[in-house]
Design an enzyme around this catalytic site. Structure first.
Site, PDB file in Angstrom:
ATOM      1  N   CYS A   1     -38.850  73.584  54.925  1.00 19.91           N
ATOM      2  CA  CYS A   1     -39.290  74.295  53.726  1.00 19.91           C
ATOM      3  C   CYS A   1     -40.407  73.467  53.090  1.00 19.91           C
ATOM      4  CB  CYS A   1     -38.088  74.448  52.791  1.00 19.91           C
ATOM      5  SG  CYS A   1     -38.489  75.259  51.246  1.00 19.91           S
TER       6      CYS A   1
ATOM      7  N   GLU B   1     -41.834  68.135  47.064  1.00 16.71           N
ATOM      8  CA  GLU B   1     -40.688  67.983  47.938  1.00 16.71           C
ATOM      9  C   GLU B   1     -40.798  68.869  49.175  1.00 16.71           C
ATOM     10  OE1 GLU B   1     -37.284  66.449  44.958  1.00 16.71           O
ATOM     11  OE2 GLU B   1     -37.659  68.594  44.817  1.00 16.71           O
TER      12      GLU B   1
END
Ligand code: SAH
Length: 360
Positions: A104, A91
């Site tokens: 991120c 992710e």
């Protein structure tokens, strides 16, 4: 097999072009097409000679991970699920703020470190991501998100705080960091790129020597006894060693402090006594604290400290002259907050074995 050009930093790409019998400056041109214009199609690279474009089509490719999930949180946070092979997905999370956009980024499919409060750790570990898979997250985000009115790139900051331990994958992480910093690629300043580590001491030294960027250390406990439980890699690199490594890092760091991350776990590490112990520890390293309210995930055994407790804890640090900010929880309604990233990892590890094998 065709070479994936996303996997090369400037020197790697120069080597690639040299092997093709081409001039090194071609690397710079292609780097710009790839990372500044996010172009993946050689046919569009109009300032390359036609012959070279044809050669590239035959020998190379531009492969980013495949987006298999795209979720938006109420607060604008966006999470992508990225398939990196038949068995694994990781992710990446984009966190928009008024004056910046932070991406991120994940560095591994899973993680061996198995911190007690982290969802990724519970998935086990499958493999390191390659450079193309790491920088591919930045590439995809910049490509998908619109440039703002001033024409600025949407990703202004990168934090290596997604899935995995970046300092256990430095062979692939360092070229990706170099691309983030390269003026012909993303051109971010070293202060806008942060690597976060659970405390892999040899990795801290290597990062310092090879590519110093802002460093965050996931501290989470003020003494070895508690930290051994919460962050098991502490058994291998205890706090005294970690503190020394932080001080060595500061010689070369682009900032004059280390960010200590501290997850606030109700009744576990959040007492006044813990805060006072932390003050003593922080006297040994120039540092700032980032308190992270614990983010729950399915079957997690901890609770988040109350806002009053977090405030009380932060006050003790502040009264001792330390800087402590509390991280805003972003994207928790889509499980995109710190520690909630799980991706889809085919676990191949027996974790008790792999922790012993941890080496940077
Ligand atoms: N392995 C690196 C990179 C992961 S960063 C590291 O440990 O630093 C992810 C950050 O979120 C780390 O500070 C981690 O400790 C923190 N974190 C993990 N699980 C969390 C949770 N459930 N709630 C809040 N923060 C968490």
């Amino acid at each position: 097999m065709k070479a994936n050009l996303l996997g090369f930093d400037a020197s790697g790409l120069e080597r690639f072009f040299a092997e093709q019998g081409e001039k090194p400056f071609r690397a710079r041109q292609v780097l710009r097409w790839l990372h500044q214009r996010h172009e993946g199609d050689f046919a569009q690279m109009s300032d390359l000679a036609k012959g070279l474009r044809e050669k590239l089509v035959a020998t190379a490719g531009v492969e980013a991970p495949q987006i298999v999930g795209d979720t938006r949180a109420a607060d604008g946070t966006r999470k992508w699920l990225l398939k990196v092979d038949g068995a694994n997905a990781v992710e990446a999370v984009f966190i928009p703020e008024t004056s910046r956009g932070t991406l991120c980024v994940s560095s591994q499919a899973g993680c061996v470190l198995d911190c007690a409060f982290c969802s990724t750790g519970k998935q086990g570990f499958n493999r390191n991501l390659g450079t193309a898979e790491i920088i591919g997250q930045v590439w995809l985000a910049n490509r998908l998100l619109k440039v703002d009115r001033q024409g600025a790139r949407p990703v202004t900051n990168v934090v290596m705080m997604g899935m995995g331990e970046p300092l256990l994958n430095l062979d692939n992480v360092i070229p990706a960091l170099r691309l983030m910093l390269d003026d012909n690629a993303y051109g971010l300043s070293r202060r806008r790129v942060t690597v976060s580590t659970a405390g892999v001491v040899p990795g801290i030294d290597r990062l310092r020597d090879e590519c110093p960027v802002a460093l965050a250390v996931s501290l989470h406990a003020p003494n070895d006894e508690l930290r051994d439980r919460l962050v098991p890699v502490n058994r291998k690199y205890p706090l005294s060693e970690l503190v020394k490594a932080c001080n060595r890092y500061l010689d070369k760091a682009p900032r004059d402090f280390i960010t200590f991350e501290y997850v606030m776990l109700d009744g576990v590490n959040d007492s006044d006594a813990h805060a006072r112990e932390l003050v003593a520890l922080a006297r040994r390293v120039r540092s700032k604290f980032n308190l992270i309210p614990f983010n729950p995930f399915p079957r997690s055994e901890f609770k988040r400290s109350s806002p009053e407790r977090i405030r009380g804890f932060a006050d003790i640090l502040a009264r001792a002259g330390l800087t402590a900010t509390t991280r805003k929880t972003r994207g928790d309604d889509i499980a995109a907050a710190c520690g909630q990233l799980a991706g889809d990892v085919a676990d191949r590890t027996r974790r008790s074995v792999t922790l012993k094998e941890v080496r940077a």
